[in-house]
Design a protein around this motif. Structure first.
Motif, PDB file in Angstrom:
ATOM      1  N   ILE A 100       0.834  -1.215   0.000  1.00 49.91           N
ATOM      2  CA  ILE A 100       0.000   0.000   0.000  1.00 49.91           C
ATOM      3  C   ILE A 100       0.864   1.258   0.000  1.00 49.91           C
ATOM      4  O   ILE A 100       0.491   2.271  -0.575  1.00 49.91           O
ATOM      5  N   ARG A 101       2.027   1.179   0.626  1.00 46.18           N
ATOM      6  CA  ARG A 101       2.929   2.329   0.660  1.00 46.18           C
ATOM      7  C   ARG A 101       3.672   2.522  -0.658  1.00 46.18           C
ATOM      8  O   ARG A 101       4.488   3.422  -0.774  1.00 46.18           O
ATOM      9  N   GLY A 102       3.382   1.687  -1.649  1.00 46.74           N
ATOM     10  CA  GLY A 102       4.061   1.743  -2.946  1.00 46.74           C
ATOM     11  C   GLY A 102       3.870   3.071  -3.643  1.00 46.74           C
ATOM     12  O   GLY A 102       3.024   3.882  -3.283  1.00 46.74           O
ATOM     13  N   VAL A 103       4.662   3.262  -4.675  1.00 48.32           N
ATOM     14  CA  VAL A 103       4.693   4.535  -5.387  1.00 48.32           C
ATOM     15  C   VAL A 103       3.483   4.710  -6.295  1.00 48.32           C
ATOM     16  O   VAL A 103       2.698   5.618  -6.119  1.00 48.32           O
ATOM     17  N   SER A 104       3.335   3.845  -7.250  1.00 48.36           N
ATOM     18  CA  SER A 104       2.264   4.033  -8.237  1.00 48.36           C
ATOM     19  C   SER A 104       1.167   2.999  -8.056  1.00 48.36           C
ATOM     20  O   SER A 104       1.387   1.912  -7.530  1.00 48.36           O
ATOM     21  N   SER A 105      -0.005   3.344  -8.543  1.00 44.83           N
ATOM     22  CA  SER A 105      -1.147   2.424  -8.470  1.00 44.83           C
ATOM     23  C   SER A 105      -0.906   1.194  -9.333  1.00 44.83           C
ATOM     24  O   SER A 105      -1.367   0.106  -9.010  1.00 44.83           O
ATOM     25  N   LYS A 106      -0.181   1.372 -10.437  1.00 50.09           N
ATOM     26  CA  LYS A 106       0.146   0.227 -11.291  1.00 50.09           C
ATOM     27  C   LYS A 106       0.927  -0.819 -10.493  1.00 50.09           C
ATOM     28  O   LYS A 106       0.609  -2.004 -10.519  1.00 50.09           O
ATOM     29  N   GLU A 107       1.964  -0.355  -9.801  1.00 50.94           N
ATOM     30  CA  GLU A 107       2.780  -1.269  -8.996  1.00 50.94           C
ATOM     31  C   GLU A 107       1.950  -1.925  -7.897  1.00 50.94           C
ATOM     32  O   GLU A 107       2.115  -3.112  -7.616  1.00 50.94           O
ATOM     33  N   LYS A 108       1.084  -1.153  -7.282  1.00 54.20           N
ATOM     34  CA  LYS A 108       0.241  -1.689  -6.223  1.00 54.20           C
ATOM     35  C   LYS A 108      -0.639  -2.822  -6.737  1.00 54.20           C
ATOM     36  O   LYS A 108      -0.751  -3.873  -6.112  1.00 54.20           O
ATOM     37  N   ILE A 109      -1.265  -2.600  -7.900  1.00 53.43           N
ATOM     38  CA  ILE A 109      -2.158  -3.617  -8.463  1.00 53.43           C
ATOM     39  C   ILE A 109      -1.382  -4.881  -8.799  1.00 53.43           C
ATOM     40  O   ILE A 109      -1.809  -5.988  -8.469  1.00 53.43           O
ATOM     41  N   VAL A 110      -0.226  -4.731  -9.417  1.00 50.30           N
ATOM     42  CA  VAL A 110       0.586  -5.898  -9.784  1.00 50.30           C
ATOM     43  C   VAL A 110       1.032  -6.645  -8.524  1.00 50.30           C
ATOM     44  O   VAL A 110       0.930  -7.880  -8.447  1.00 50.30           O
ATOM     45  N   ASP A 111       1.508  -5.916  -7.533  1.00 45.92           N
ATOM     46  CA  ASP A 111       1.986  -6.556  -6.306  1.00 45.92           C
ATOM     47  C   ASP A 111       0.844  -7.182  -5.495  1.00 45.92           C
ATOM     48  O   ASP A 111       1.012  -8.254  -4.910  1.00 45.92           O
ATOM     49  N   MET A 112      -0.304  -6.522  -5.469  1.00 45.91           N
ATOM     50  CA  MET A 112      -1.447  -7.104  -4.754  1.00 45.91           C
ATOM     51  C   MET A 112      -1.932  -8.368  -5.448  1.00 45.91           C
ATOM     52  O   MET A 112      -2.361  -9.315  -4.789  1.00 45.91           O
ATOM     53  N   ASP A 113      -1.832  -8.404  -6.754  1.00 45.22           N
ATOM     54  CA  ASP A 113      -2.215  -9.599  -7.503  1.00 45.22           C
ATOM     55  C   ASP A 113      -1.290 -10.768  -7.126  1.00 45.22           C
ATOM     56  O   ASP A 113      -1.745 -11.885  -6.904  1.00 45.22           O
ATOM     57  N   LYS A 114      -0.003 -10.485  -7.033  1.00 41.01           N
ATOM     58  CA  LYS A 114       0.965 -11.511  -6.618  1.00 41.01           C
ATOM     59  C   LYS A 114       0.656 -11.988  -5.202  1.00 41.01           C
ATOM     60  O   LYS A 114       0.700 -13.188  -4.911  1.00 41.01           O
ATOM     61  N   LEU A 115       0.360 -11.033  -4.323  1.00 42.57           N
ATOM     62  CA  LEU A 115       0.057 -11.383  -2.937  1.00 42.57           C
ATOM     63  C   LEU A 115      -1.205 -12.226  -2.847  1.00 42.57           C
ATOM     64  O   LEU A 115      -1.251 -13.216  -2.102  1.00 42.57           O
ATOM     65  N   TYR A 116      -2.224 -11.871  -3.604  1.00 39.83           N
ATOM     66  CA  TYR A 116      -3.480 -12.632  -3.608  1.00 39.83           C
ATOM     67  C   TYR A 116      -3.203 -14.087  -3.996  1.00 39.83           C
ATOM     68  O   TYR A 116      -3.692 -15.024  -3.359  1.00 39.83           O
ATOM     69  N   HIS A 117      -2.383 -14.262  -5.036  1.00 41.15           N
ATOM     70  CA  HIS A 117      -2.030 -15.613  -5.477  1.00 41.15           C
ATOM     71  C   HIS A 117      -1.258 -16.358  -4.391  1.00 41.15           C
ATOM     72  O   HIS A 117      -1.519 -17.535  -4.124  1.00 41.15           O
ATOM     73  N   LYS A 118      -0.307 -15.685  -3.744  1.00 44.95           N
ATOM     74  CA  LYS A 118       0.469 -16.325  -2.669  1.00 44.95           C
ATOM     75  C   LYS A 118      -0.432 -16.777  -1.516  1.00 44.95           C
ATOM     76  O   LYS A 118      -0.216 -17.833  -0.936  1.00 44.95           O
ATOM     77  N   ILE A 119      -1.422 -15.968  -1.198  1.00 41.59           N
ATOM     78  CA  ILE A 119      -2.349 -16.337  -0.121  1.00 41.59           C
ATOM     79  C   ILE A 119      -3.123 -17.589  -0.510  1.00 41.59           C
ATOM     80  O   ILE A 119      -3.268 -18.521   0.295  1.00 41.59           O
ATOM     81  N   LEU A 120      -3.614 -17.633  -1.733  1.00 40.97           N
ATOM     82  CA  LEU A 120      -4.362 -18.816  -2.184  1.00 40.97           C
ATOM     83  C   LEU A 120      -3.462 -20.051  -2.212  1.00 40.97           C
ATOM     84  O   LEU A 120      -3.902 -21.149  -1.860  1.00 40.97           O
TER      85      LEU A 120
END
Length: 134
Positions: free
Chosen positions: A47-67
């Motif tokens: 969430i503290r990331g710079v751009s929204s693009k990076e946030k979306i990409v990183d949150m997508d990775k995190l979502y997959h890791k959680i699953l």
């Protein structure tokens, strides 16, 4: 009479298999408090990331890791096709995952406000997912 026994045996094996699959995929999976806290920490960092693009990409990775931590197997797309019970709004997750793919693979310029709103939506979905693993 022998065919009847064979048919009953095949039916019984099918039922055992079906029940096993239903039990495996129908219950919500649980996660330890320690893992959940770890994933919350990662989310806060994203969430503290710079751009929204990076946030979306990183949150997508995190979502997959959680699953994956919940013992689902495969790519993110394959897991979403299974429609896990832990995901409260699968359509939103699909939509944002498709947006993530566009961000990564296309050169399209997206409006920063739109991306910011989508990253906030994804954050809420991640928080719901973590809540559903208690």
């Amino acid at each position: 009479m022998e065919y009847l026994y064979i048919a009953l045996w095949i039916f019984a094996m099918f039922m055992i298999y079906w029940i096993t699959v239903v039990i495996k995929y129908s219950r919500k999976k649980k996660m330890s408090d320690e893992k959940r806290k770890h994933f919350h920490t990662l989310l806060k960092r994203i969430i503290r990331g710079v751009s929204s693009k990076e946030k979306i990409v990183d949150m997508d990775k995190l979502y997959h890791k959680i699953l994956l931590a919940l013992w689902y197997e495969g790519t993110f797309w394959e897991i979403l096709k299974m429609e896990p019970n832990e995901i409260s709004n699968i359509n939103t997750v699909w939509e944002i995952h498709k947006l993530r793919n566009k961000i990564v693979h296309d050169f399209d310029n997206h409006d920063e406000r739109y991306l910011s709103n989508k990253s906030k939506e994804y954050q809420k979905e991640l928080e719901r997912l973590l809540q559903n693993t208690k």
